[in-house]
Scaffold this active site. Structure first.
Site, PDB file in Angstrom:
ATOM      1  N   ASP A   1      30.444  45.768 106.626  1.00 14.72           N
ATOM      2  CA  ASP A   1      30.121  47.049 106.208  1.00 14.72           C
ATOM      3  C   ASP A   1      29.392  47.800 107.280  1.00 14.72           C
ATOM      4  O   ASP A   1      28.440  47.310 107.875  1.00 14.72           O
ATOM      5  CB  ASP A   1      28.899  46.875 105.029  1.00 14.72           C
ATOM      6  CG  ASP A   1      29.621  46.284 103.850  1.00 14.72           C
ATOM      7  OD1 ASP A   1      30.710  46.572 103.311  1.00 14.72           O
ATOM      8  OD2 ASP A   1      29.293  45.183 103.227  1.00 14.72           O
TER       9      ASP A   1
ATOM     10  N   ASP B   1      34.986  48.920  92.379  1.00 17.44           N
ATOM     11  CA  ASP B   1      33.411  48.532  92.406  1.00 17.44           C
ATOM     12  C   ASP B   1      33.201  48.604  90.694  1.00 17.44           C
ATOM     13  O   ASP B   1      33.050  49.431  90.304  1.00 17.44           O
ATOM     14  CB  ASP B   1      32.611  49.567  92.939  1.00 17.44           C
ATOM     15  CG  ASP B   1      32.803  49.269  94.529  1.00 17.44           C
ATOM     16  OD1 ASP B   1      33.645  48.448  95.002  1.00 17.44           O
ATOM     17  OD2 ASP B   1      32.319  50.080  95.183  1.00 17.44           O
TER      18      ASP B   1
END
Lengths: 201, 266
Positions: free
Chosen positions: B11, B130
């Protein structure tokens, strides 16, 4: 320094192939210029995408590639590039290079499509392209169609995904691999090194 | 036989790798080029890079970072985060990525999935979903019986901040029909918790699609990877902090999986 030409015919990402060939010590050009292709020690036909449009994009270079192969220098087709070495594909209209007799078919619905990930090989006919590799070598595949080769002596290795299909083929100085050697870690680099050695012979 | 894949995820925020819990409380975890190289050498089967930089100004630098990471890799490389259109996809692929992962842009405009897959091939379209459990029962949603009770799975966008009301299972079915080549399913409930993947979510997704599924969110130890492969039969398992802080090197996890009968590339 040996030169390798990656044929540029507007299909996908050539960055990693160039990167990998440089890593093994070749001088690399990405080109669609017939003269550059003819003057290279080794030529790579890469490819990601659809057989039909790719065959179309490649049309103006077909004679050059066939001529290059006649000069007995090595050609490696990878992924869609391998499929384009054959006659035709269920994926789309258009002709392949017909350098190796065969056609391309779609995987059945009994397996996940695309065949995506690392898979091993089953060796069918020994070949210098396999130096340092064995049936525990893994390669990275991404494809929804697979090759069917007419002459079984031209099948170097197979791979299983629902069915057993040819994953490395060879006819004299023409080589094809259904996986991406440039994305297949050390084992993939070995394939490229073995191929580059053919350029020296 | 096709092996199960282990995928470290970077990330990246403003050019640095960060990691948080349930998408917040970010802390620094290193340089993306160094980490990418290390993971590639340690036997990662693939690398995922998600750009979570907030401002547009800083986002422009991302292509350079992608290129620098790609140069170090000889394994497949997926890049996602903040992709808004086909031009972003093209730039990312030209900078050395093999696949792009889309979430918000795909939810806002599902046609982009078909557009990208037609132009660059389905193999480069990873749809990131998600999902968060929602226990407010709604008969229009696919309700799943879990250990914690009946729930449905809701799609979130904008880095886990915005609920959409979309059923993640129906969304998975839809995107796999219109051009997605792979799904990256992250459980928001489990992200960064180290409690293990949401196996019930993964199973529910796997039952509904015929494209590869990557499980994400919650991996904290080797047995979590085993659960994802053995119980939910996912194709790949993604994790971040478990690798970044060297709790469990990739090799250790891979050997553990092999010993437990999972087909894995060593």
């Amino acid at each position: 320094m040996l030169t390798a030409c990656i044929i540029d015919y507007n299909v996908g990402n050539l960055f990693s192939m160039k990167n990998a060939l440089k890593k093994i010590g070749l001088k690399v050009e990405i080109s669609s210029d017939p003269k550059t292709i003819m003057e290279s020690n080794a030529v790579i036909l890469p490819g990601v995408g659809n057989f039909g449009p790719a065959s179309n994009n490649l049309a103006h270079l077909k004679d050059t590639i066939i001529d290059y192969v006649k000069h007995n220098r090595p050609l490696l087709g990878s992924c869609l590039g391998m499929q384009l070495l054959l006659n035709e594909s269920e994926e789309g209209n258009g002709e392949g290079l017909k350098l190796i007799e065969g056609k391309v078919k779609k995987f059945g619905s009994n397996v996940k499509i695309p065949h995506m990930g690392w898979n091993n090989i089953i060796i069918e006919n020994n070949n210098d392209i396999l130096d340092g590799l064995n049936e525990k070598s893994y390669f990275y595949f991404v494809h929804s169609y697979y090759p069917v080769i007419k002459n079984s002596t031209q099948i170097v290795a197979c791979t299983c995904h629902g069915i057993k299909f040819p994953s490395i083929v060879s006819k004299q100085n023409v080589y094809g691999c259904q996986f991406h050697p440039e994305k297949s870690g050390e084992d993939g680099l070995k394939i490229l090194k073995n191929f580059a050695r053919m350029a020296k012979k | 036989m096709l092996t199960k894949r282990i995928i470290p995820c970077l990330d990246v925020k403003n050019g640095r790798v960060v990691k948080g819990t349930q998408f917040v409380n970010l802390r620094d975890a290193g340089d993306p080029v160094e980490l990418g190289k290390r993971y590639s050498e340690e036997g990662a089967d693939e690398l995922v890079f998600l750009d979570i930089t907030a401002s547009n100004e800083n986002r422009k630098t991302i292509f350079k970072v992608v290129k620098n990471v790609a140069k170090e890799l000889d394994i497949p490389f997926t890049v996602g985060g903040g992709i808004s259109g086909i031009e972003d996809v093209r730039k990312i692929l030209l900078n050395g990525a093999d696949k792009t992962s889309l979430n918000t842009a795909a939810v806002n405009n599902p046609e982009i999935i078909t557009e990208i897959s037609k132009k660059f091939g389905t193999q480069c379209v990873v749809i990131a979903i998600d999902a968060k459990r929602n226990y407010t029962l709604d008969e229009n949603k696919l309700l799943i019986k879990t250990k914690e009770g009946l729930c449905w799975f809701e799609v979130y966008i904008m880095g886990g901040k915005v609920p959409t009301g979309i059923d993640a299972l129906k969304w998975a079915e839809k995107v796999s029909r219109i051009g997605a080549g792979e799904l990256l399913v992250t459980s928001i409930d489990r992200d960064g918790t180290k409690k293990g993947y949401d196996i019930e979510l993964m199973k529910a997704i796997i039952d509904r699609v015929n494209i590869p599924v990557i499980a994400s969110g919650g991996a904290g130890e080797p047995k979590h990877f085993l659960e994802a492969f053995a119980e939910a039969n996912v194709d790949a398992a993604l994790a971040a902090s478990v690798f970044h802080y060297e709790n469990y090197p990739i090799k250790v996890i891979k050997h553990y999986l092999k010993e437990n009968g999972v087909n894995i590339r060593i």
